[in-house]
Design a protein around this motif. Structure first.
Motif, PDB file in Angstrom:
ATOM      1  N   ALA A  91      32.413 -17.143 -13.911  1.00  0.00           N
ATOM      2  CA  ALA A  91      32.838 -16.908 -15.162  1.00  0.00           C
ATOM      3  C   ALA A  91      33.570 -15.708 -15.072  1.00  0.00           C
ATOM      4  N   SER A  92      33.253 -14.753 -14.124  1.00  0.00           N
ATOM      5  CA  SER A  92      34.121 -13.438 -14.063  1.00  0.00           C
ATOM      6  C   SER A  92      35.339 -13.957 -13.398  1.00  0.00           C
ATOM      7  N   PHE A  93      35.404 -14.638 -12.156  1.00  0.00           N
ATOM      8  CA  PHE A  93      36.797 -14.981 -11.727  1.00  0.00           C
ATOM      9  C   PHE A  93      37.757 -15.630 -12.846  1.00  0.00           C
ATOM     10  N   SER A  94      36.874 -16.612 -13.709  1.00  0.00           N
ATOM     11  CA  SER A  94      38.176 -17.354 -14.642  1.00  0.00           C
ATOM     12  C   SER A  94      38.278 -16.363 -15.874  1.00  0.00           C
ATOM     13  N   ALA A  95      37.501 -15.396 -16.141  1.00  0.00           N
ATOM     14  CA  ALA A  95      37.957 -14.542 -17.145  1.00  0.00           C
ATOM     15  C   ALA A  95      39.155 -13.734 -16.516  1.00  0.00           C
TER      16      ALA A  95
END
Length: 326
Positions: free
Chosen positions: A286-290
């Motif tokens: 989720a952090s990489f996508s955001a």
């Protein structure tokens, strides 16, 4: 008649013997006739008229030494005792002056030594007396030569052989010397301690630098291993997300195994349930996508000419991270 002749002969023999006398080497004899100076005889066998000539005295021509101890005060009001050794001799050509002009040469020399020393030492401080004792000796010799040459004596040398200050002053000087040496020792010990501290700090810095290089190399190799693991899993039909999940879970359980292997370890890993690995992976994805979406949005705004300092990203514009099935 025979007895009188024998007595006369014996008397004449003793008179004849008294006519001869010897003078030792490095000695001079003063001969007087009826109380008046007649001659000076040097070493050897000599003859004089009995009952008329007599030996008035013998003069020593060897080098003699006289030790004089003087107590005086220095410029800084310290009483000190000096021992001055005077080496002198009678000049061979002036034996007459030495014998007749001066009766007590030792007293005369002592008086001059006292006069010169008590004139020179009060001009100097105690430390200077020790340092300039040769100057004092030269001054004594100069004054003595000028005075004693008139009486047939020559001064060979003068030496200040001892300088003895008051006992309390001597103890104070010893304490000052001891304190100065202790100060020097403390300076050397401080310098040695500083060198040890600097060497230890440099060693620690070098150790940390090498440790950092080791950690960097370790992480580099781990990254290479992860890349190779993902490639291997991709070849067997496992996508990147599933491969990452598998690697994270594997690393999670390897960490738990390493912690459990040490019986004395106080480390607690929270959370440590099987779900923890999956949650960790979901959060990372989720952090990489955001982060990727924020970067794309900032890139688009930058292409439209918006200054970098005016870029403001609204929270509502950032899409939510996709939920992953557990």
């Amino acid at each position: 008649m025979n007895i009188a002749l024998i007595i006369l002969l014996v008397f004449g023999f003793f008179i004849l013997l008294s006519s001869f006398f010897t003078v030792k080497q490095q000695t001079a004899v003063v001969v007087e006739r009826f109380g008046k100076f007649l001659s000076i005889r040097q070493s050897g066998l000599h003859l004089k008229i009995p009952m008329i000539d007599r030996i008035a005295g013998r003069v020593n021509l060897k080098i003699q030494q006289l030790d004089v101890i003087i107590e005086t005060k220095t410029k800084d009001n310290v009483f000190v005792k000096l021992k001055v050794s005077v080496q002198f001799m009678v000049i061979k050509e002036t034996v007459y002056d030495a014998f007749y002009k001066l009766e007590y040469p030792h007293d005369q020399i002592t008086s001059y030594v006292f006069d010169v020393v008590r004139a020179e030492v009060p001009k100097l401080k105690l430390d200077d007396v020790f340092e300039r004792k040769d100057d004092i000796a030269i001054a004594v010799k100069r004054e003595l030569n000028e005075a004693m040459t008139t009486y047939g004596y020559t001064i060979i040398n003068t030496l200040v052989t001892d300088i003895d200050p008051d006992i309390q002053v001597k103890n104070a000087m010893n304490r000052i010397n001891a304190a100065d040496r202790e100060k020097t020792v403390a300076e050397f010990e401080a310098e040695a301690s500083r060198i040890r501290i600097v060497a230890k700090a440099e060693a620690e810095a070098e150790s940390k630098r090498l440790q950092g290089q080791g950690i960097a190399n370790q992480r580099r190799e781990i990254a290479k291993g992860l890349v190779e693991s993902v490639d291997v899993l991709n070849r067997v039909g496992i996508n990147s997300q599933e491969a990452s999940a598998l690697i994270v879970v594997t690393q999670h359980y390897d960490t738990l195994q390493a912690i459990g292997a040490d019986a004395n370890s106080n480390l607690i890993l929270l959370p440590n349930s099987p779900q923890a690995g999956s949650d960790m992976l979901n959060n990372m994805i989720a952090s990489f996508s955001a982060s990727n979406q924020v970067g794309e949005l900032m890139k688009r705004r930058g292409e439209k000419g918006t200054p970098r300092r005016e870029k403001n990203i609204e929270i509502s514009e950032i899409p939510e991270a996709p939920e992953t099935e557990e």
